[in-house]
Scaffold this active site. Structure first.
Site, mmCIF file in Angstrom:
data_model
loop_
_atom_site.group_PDB
_atom_site.id
_atom_site.type_symbol
_atom_site.label_atom_id
_atom_site.label_comp_id
_atom_site.label_asym_id
_atom_site.label_seq_id
_atom_site.Cartn_x
_atom_site.Cartn_y
_atom_site.Cartn_z
ATOM 1 N N LYS A 24 0.850 -1.195 0.000
ATOM 2 C CA LYS A 24 0.000 0.000 0.000
ATOM 3 C C LYS A 24 0.881 1.239 0.000
ATOM 4 C CE LYS A 24 -3.826 2.018 2.716
ATOM 5 N NZ LYS A 24 -4.661 1.812 3.920
ATOM 6 N N SER A 99 -9.489 1.788 3.329
ATOM 7 C CA SER A 99 -8.690 2.577 2.402
ATOM 8 C C SER A 99 -7.661 1.771 1.618
ATOM 9 C CB SER A 99 -7.962 3.679 3.179
ATOM 10 O OG SER A 99 -7.040 3.106 4.111
ATOM 11 N N SER A 123 -9.645 -0.510 7.381
ATOM 12 C CA SER A 123 -9.063 -0.302 6.056
ATOM 13 C C SER A 123 -8.373 -1.512 5.452
ATOM 14 C CB SER A 123 -8.080 0.869 6.089
ATOM 15 O OG SER A 123 -8.778 2.074 6.255
#
Length: 408
Positions: A24, A99, A123
């Site tokens: 990420k 997210s 997330s």
């Protein structure tokens, strides 16, 4: 957006040797742009690897990509990215949640074997659920966050996303530098009679009940439990989280608010209006919640809840940013107030949309092994985690992005 990483040399051997990993893009990878999906950091190149990246490579994993996310890891759909929002490989018209949306989508699409995400209010777990894969929010503090752009020092956690529980467990061992100790199989599973609210999509409730029935059939004792104060837990996380988030971005809010994605700005600004009195009350409620949860985990070892209360939303939905954030995170945020781990794993597909459905398994602090034991038992008897989204060559749908079949 997926940014491919070249010429990195992992260890020749190790427990993750031969596996590909996506990171990420709020987790630093040395020599690679680390943007947090924001205009503010579009030219930022990481000088060092985050501790978790180095741990994966030391274990033999090959870091091949950085992955899209909600800007600054603030958002439950991942559409507020300066690079353009990622899409769900099961249906390109729908979000991969957030997210860590790019991480969930990349694993589901088979672009990487394993991905790292971050989880503050859900997330990792929400994208795992929406994309039909497994994702772990470890007990906060067990996985090093050095080199990870913060949302909240209290609530941030780095967690692995993979197709099955076994690989999630192997990655967790690597990230904590502590192979799991042998643990007796959990015996008691708790199912809350009411968790936050009862307004869960009936198809999701049925899929989670199927998980419970399977575990009961395997010999687990299933007990009804109550999670005290769950209805207010999401609000308490917001009250503690958003002032910290606003402080992190205070200079940007003052000098260049227009450079934020609109949805990011709307959520960060929530922290400007929360006072010390409200924060003190939320901190006391947090302590009470944790104290009462300790009693729950003396009665049962794992608690089962849905991951998301609703079907995976369409990208062009008309719900407001705040309302959608609250709704999608309604069942994940309360477990962020807990000191223990939560694992999301796939338990079926929605009969109306065909989209994946996830369930959360939650255990006491540092008892990730309990989650892995239950998850492995379930996945030995089911094949939801082996299902893959349809392969698409090219793109013909007018609803899909013009630049590429899947934007990760």
């Amino acid at each position: 957006m997926i940014s491919w990483v070249g010429d990195r040399t992992p260890a020749a051997e190790g427990p993750l040797a031969g596996l590909t990993v996506g990171i990420k893009d709020n987790i630093e990878v040395a020599g690679v742009r680390s943007t947090c999906a924001s205009k503010f950091l579009r030219d930022n190149v990481a000088a060092h690897d985050a501790t978790v990246v180095r741990a994966l490579e030391d274990a033999g994993a090959r870091v091949v990509a950085t992955l899209n996310l909600a800007e600054f890891a603030v958002g439950v759909t991942s559409q507020n990215s300066a690079a353009g929002g990622p899409r769900n490989p099961w249906d390109l018209r729908r979000v991969p949640a957030g997210s860590s949306g790019g991480s969930g989508a990349a694993v589901a699409a088979g672009l990487v074997d394993l991905a790292l995400g971050t989880d503050t209010g859900g997330s990792v777990r929400l994208p795992a659920s929406a994309c039909g894969v497994c994702g772990l929010r470890p007990s906060p503090g067990l996985v090093d966050t050095v080199g990870v752009y913060p949302v909240s020092a209290e609530f941030d956690a780095v967690g692995p996303i993979a197709r099955d529980v076994d690989l999630v467990a192997r990655a967790f061992d690597v990230l904590t530098h502590q192979p799991q100790r042998p643990r007796a199989r959990p015996s008691a599973i708790g199912v809350p009679s009411r968790f936050v609210t009862d307004d869960v999509d009936p198809a999701i409730a049925a899929a989670v009940s199927g998980l419970v029935d399977e575990l009961r059939g395997q010999g687990y004792e299933v007990r009804e439990v109550e999670i005290p104060h769950a209805e207010q837990a999401q609000d308490h996380v917001y009250t503690l989280l958003y002032p910290e988030l606003a402080e992190i971005h205070r200079d940007r809010l003052r000098t260049a608010p227009a450079d934020f994605q609109p949805a990011t700005l709307e959520r960060i600004r929530l922290g400007l209006d929360i006072g010390e009195r409200a924060m003190r009350a939320a901190a006391q409620a947090r302590d009470d919640f944790r104290k009462d949860l300790r009693r729950v985990f003396e009665e049962v070892e794992v608690v089962v809840t849905p991951t998301m209360p609703v079907d995976v939303p369409f990208i062009d939905g008309d719900e407001s940013v705040i309302a959608e954030s609250r709704r999608l995170g309604q069942l994940s945020y309360p477990w962020s107030l807990h000191t223990g781990p939560t694992l999301s794993l796939p338990v079926g597909f929605h009969p109306g949309s065909g989209m994946p459905i996830g369930a959360q398994l939650t255990a006491a602090h540092a008892d990730e092994a309990a989650l892995f034991a239950v998850g492995r038992d379930y996945q030995r008897a089911t094949d939801w985690h082996r299902r893959r989204p349809p392969v698409r060559v090219g793109q013909s749908s007018s609803d899909a992005p013009r630049s590429s079949p899947i934007s990760l």
